[in-house]
Design an enzyme around this catalytic site. Sequence first.
Site, short mmCIF file in Angstrom:
data_model
loop_
_atom_site.label_atom_id
_atom_site.label_comp_id
_atom_site.label_asym_id
_atom_site.label_seq_id
_atom_site.Cartn_x
_atom_site.Cartn_y
_atom_site.Cartn_z
CE LYS A 193 -3.80 2.23 2.55
NZ LYS A 193 -4.71 2.11 3.70
CE LYS A 246 -6.28 2.11 -0.86
NZ LYS A 246 -6.93 2.20 0.47
#
Length: 322
Positions: A193, A246
Site C-alpha cells: 500500500k 494499492k
Amino acid sequence: MLFKRHRRLRQNEAIRKMIREHHIHTEDLIYPIFVVAGEGIKAEVPSMPGVFHFSIDQLQEEIQEVMDLGITSIIVFGVPAEKDECGSGADHEQGIVQSAIRHIKASFPQLYVIADTCLCQFTSHGHCGVIENREVANDASLERLVSTAISQAQAGADMIAPSNMMDGFVAAIRQGLDEAGFTDTPILSYAVKYASSFYGPFRDAAHSTPQFGDRRTYQMDPANAREALREAYSDVEEGADLLMVKPGLAYLDIIHRIRETFHLPIVAYQVSGEYAMIKAAAQNGWIDEKQVVLESMTSFKRAGADMILTYYAKDIARWQLN
C-alpha cells in the site's frame, strides 16, 4: 516478400473474442460500500459521483441490486458518528462496521462480506494507528487492530482485510483470530500500500484525512519497487491468504512483480482517485467511460490480478448483462 501477418487474427469480433487472453468476470469484482451512522441516509459522495454513503436502514435495496447483478463479494467501510484518539469505535460490538455486517449477513447470507480493518475512520486524528508523541506507535496499534479484526469476525465477516500497514499486522491478526476460534477466516492483506496521492476522494468518503502530518512513515514510497516484494514476503510468511496492491493503475508493474513471485491470489484496488478521474473525464465527454473502464480492468488482469476491488463493479456487471 515474407513477413508475419498478425492481422489475420484481428479481422472481426468473433476471432478477436476467440483468442482473447484475459477476461473480466463479475465474480472477479469486489464492490466497496460506505456505511454511516444515522437513519434514512443515502448521500452521494461529492468527489465520487455514483458512490454513496448509506445508513444501515438504507442498505437493503443497495445490497439486493448487488446480488441481482451477480456480484458475489463486497467490502464494508464504516464512518462512525463519533471519533476519539484511540479509535474505540473500531472494535465496538455495536460499531458501525459490525452492525452493518450483521445486518447484511442476516438478509443476504450468501453474499461474501469482507471487513476493512483499520483505525483511520475511527480516530480523531485520522491516522491508521495509536498516536504516541505525535507518531504512530506500531506495536500499540497492533493490539487495537487485533481487537478490531476479532470483533468483525464475531459480527459475521467472511474475510478480514487489514489496510493499516503496521509492521507485523498479519502475524498479530492471524494469531488473534486463531486464538478467538476463527481459524478459517482468511486475511486479505493490503500487503503493498503506497502513500499515494490517488486516495483523496476516499478520504472525503471515509472522513479520514490526517489532522497532522501524513502517512508516509508507514505507507510505502511510490518510488520503491523492490520494497514491495519485501513487504509481500513478510505478509506471506506471517500467514496472509491473499495479497493486495494499492493503488492499481499506476502500479501495474508492482502487480506483475507480485504475481510473478507469489502463488497466492492477488487483488488490485482501483482506488478513488482513479475512479474519480475517469468519471470526471467521462462527464465532460472527453472519453468513452465504458471502454476506458473495461480497458483499465483488463490491464489489471493482464498484469496478474485475480480480483479487482473497484467502485465500478456495478457498472461493469450491468455492461456484461446487456
